[in-house]
Design an enzyme around this catalytic site. Sequence first.
Site, PDB file in Angstrom:
ATOM      1  N   GLU A  22       5.996   4.555  10.703  1.00 47.32           N
ATOM      2  CA  GLU A  22       4.797   5.090  11.355  1.00 47.32           C
ATOM      3  C   GLU A  22       4.766   4.680  12.821  1.00 47.32           C
ATOM      4  OE1 GLU A  22       1.146   4.125   9.491  1.00 47.32           O
ATOM      5  OE2 GLU A  22       1.620   5.137   7.607  1.00 47.32           O
ATOM      6  N   GLU A  40      -4.339  -3.401   4.852  1.00 47.28           N
ATOM      7  CA  GLU A  40      -4.937  -2.162   4.317  1.00 47.28           C
ATOM      8  C   GLU A  40      -3.933  -1.414   3.443  1.00 47.28           C
ATOM      9  OE1 GLU A  40      -4.892   2.181   5.561  1.00 47.28           O
ATOM     10  OE2 GLU A  40      -5.768   1.048   7.226  1.00 47.28           O
ATOM     11  N   HIS A  41      -2.689  -1.303   3.918  1.00 54.27           N
ATOM     12  CA  HIS A  41      -1.651  -0.625   3.142  1.00 54.27           C
ATOM     13  C   HIS A  41      -1.348  -1.372   1.849  1.00 54.27           C
ATOM     14  CE1 HIS A  41       0.397   2.557   5.749  1.00 54.27           C
ATOM     15  NE2 HIS A  41      -0.701   2.223   6.405  1.00 54.27           N
ATOM     16  N   HIS A  84      -3.881  -3.703   9.639  1.00 50.12           N
ATOM     17  CA  HIS A  84      -3.379  -2.414   9.149  1.00 50.12           C
ATOM     18  C   HIS A  84      -2.400  -2.631   7.990  1.00 50.12           C
ATOM     19  CE1 HIS A  84      -1.202   1.625  10.119  1.00 50.12           C
ATOM     20  NE2 HIS A  84      -2.083   1.766   9.145  1.00 50.12           N
TER      21      HIS A  84
END
Length: 834
Positions: free
Chosen positions: A134, A56-57, A53
């Site tokens: 998040e 991906e960012h 993740h």
Amino acid sequence: MQDAISSPRDQRVLENGLTVRAWHDPRLKRSAAYLRVHAGSHDVPNAWPGLAHFLEHLLFLGTERFTDDQTLMAYVQRQGGQLNARTSERHTDYFFEVPPQALSSALERLCDMLARPRMSAADQRREREVLHAEFVAWSRDPQAQHEFWMVSPLSAQHPLRAFHAGNRYSLPVARPEFQQGLLDFHRKHYNAGQMTLCLVGPQSAEQMLNLAQRAGQCLHRGSRLPLAVPPALLADAAMASAAEDQAIVAQAPGERLNLVFACEQLPPAVDQAVAFLGTWFASSQPGGLLVELRRRGLVESLSLGAFYRHAEQALINIEFKLTDAGQHATALIRELCFDWLEFFEAHDDWCGLREEYALLDKRQRQSHGALDLARHYSNGADDQAHGLGDDGLQALRVLLTQLKPDRQLHPLPSVLVKTTAAPVVHWRLAQRNRFLRPSRRPDQPIADPRSMIYLGTVDQSGLDAVLTLRWRLNASRQTGLWTLIEHSLRRLTDEALQAGVKLTFSSLGDDWQLRLSGVEEPMPAILEHALECLTAPAPEVWRLPRDAAPAEAMPIRHLLKQLPEHCLGHYQTPVRFAHEDIKPLKLQKLWSQARWDGMALGIGEATRSALNAALHRLPGAPDRSLSTRLEPLRERLWSQVPTDSSEHALVLFCPTPTQTIADEALWRMIAHLCQMPFYQRLRVELQLGYAVFSSFRQIAGRAGLVFGVQSPATGCAELLGHIEAFLEGLPKLIASQGPQGLHHQSQALSARSSVEEMETGALADTLWQAHLGAYPGSYLRQLQQALQIIQPAQLLDAVRQLQEARGGWLCLANEAAPGAQWRNVSEVRDAQMS
């Protein structure tokens, strides 16, 4: 009506191993790319949870070649497109949708960012903090806690039980071994052989393949890695028995009930089977489970789907959204569910349903936009096959053998399990959808109602039409009747959606609105049935419980939902429908006093007479004078809107100072220039939160700029200060574009506002909003002209008016106003009520 995508797909495997598939669809006005990397959060080394993740960012932050305002995100937003990414358990998806002429440059940026990410130390530190924010919000979210509960009975060795979100502690960016792990993961999985790219657009398949060939050359050569075999979902029998005694707890009482099943040794076509079963499980046709549970007042909705799917495994989740009564009848709901599954399994071949499902599947694909089609085909679907094939049929039989009471992961507590037999229900398989086949048309032309505006056909496919109807009837005082009609329309809404038509019924100020969008052919028949639901709801609907709609879990979404009513000046608290006089006679009186108008786009001559036949039976009196110009706000208004969250959220709406088309053009240009810099400043540089956006919007006929931020740590007063500071810097931003750059962008913005460039749904929304604001019929042409002649001096003057709030400001937040310069809407509300 266009029967299917006109050309079959084409496929090419590039020399570096990238698999590219392309589909040509001439009806589309957008092109889409959906690139899947066949690795996800479960493929990350155990030492670095969240690494997939995190990567991906990082990829969206730019490369050496494409930096700052040349990144993929900035480029797509400038083109008026959309993009996103998603990290799943076993794959990571990157996708965007843009005008066809922008596909080449967008693909170039996508491939470059996947192949050559910058990943600087400063970028990593900033983005890790974003992920941590998040994570904090996610860990507090009831949905996350619910997902932990769902997987709690699984084997501790299965990756579904592990932590994958990523946070400040699992991503130690300063450690050399973490950096090596990040590079190794990228090198191993982000090569061409590990990727599949799906392209959909109006271009020929050959053209799109050639674009992919050029853009994809930068991807590193590689080959597809074999699928990792996951451990068993459940431990051995002894361990499972111990888990049932010690660890498995009942689902906490609440608004939903879940029946979860760990399914193993499934055939490859099980995805087809889950989609097929889920369709009929949630069917609103008479004799089905949903209708029976709604008749008893126990559920709002239900669904069946795969919470997790990989290799031969699936975690099947059956979820019921419960009413207040349903929360006290979970055992009965469970019994009825298993009774229906047993009834369904007994039919074995489902010939009639398979034929109907093939029609449903075909219609759904015909009505999809470019991005939805690209997403659909990325899952391996064939563009020519529809429905449940023979392999899917065998998979369905295997799946049903595992959806049994003794295989439920979270059995109900013994005190809730009934010992008596389940009530006898005479189940029926779903009937044929009444809107999937051609309906009878009038023999003679029927005149247009005088309050109806027809805007012609924007394409010839018959797959892209919009009908909007509005009734003026003091709707703000009719919350209970609106809720009743919404219940009355539920079955029709489901059937229409299966037939490729989205039906929405909404309340805005003093108006009720009904909107049909999608395939043109069934719209007249759907409208006729909708009128029955609107004016004469069935007797059982009047007896159904009408629970209040749950609040949005995300505060920023809740504020956006409240914004249209505030734009109309409706600040008063709606009357609670529990205290309303909800009776048939009141509904009849309401309709008798109503006035209506409407607009249709994309309706051909063959359908127009049939639609007119239904329109002439609309309740109320036709009236072409309902639209009026709203008074300017002229002040700074603050509305404190309570939300069920500890996070801070703020939405600022800045209307145009006048309602001239020239001012709207300037505001649109400002929004175009702001979008990426605003995100960059508040989201990337200041790291205020993960929900940061700005855009131009037309709301209830009023045009303006919207800025929104949701932050876990920064209060609303400080968030507002950052927005104001950004606005103060706009003159410098405009100067940095240069006269030539501004001219180029205004011309591009004008082109995207043309009938030829806009998708039908967006065009219909824009023209309807112009109608609400009483703009002339030449509105769109005048807007294009105004955009083309924007000068830098005019833009700077508009920015000054924006900074000074010449058109007023309207701020919705979940905290109190920060100072005396803001007038609280409670004062306005009190003045309205006195």
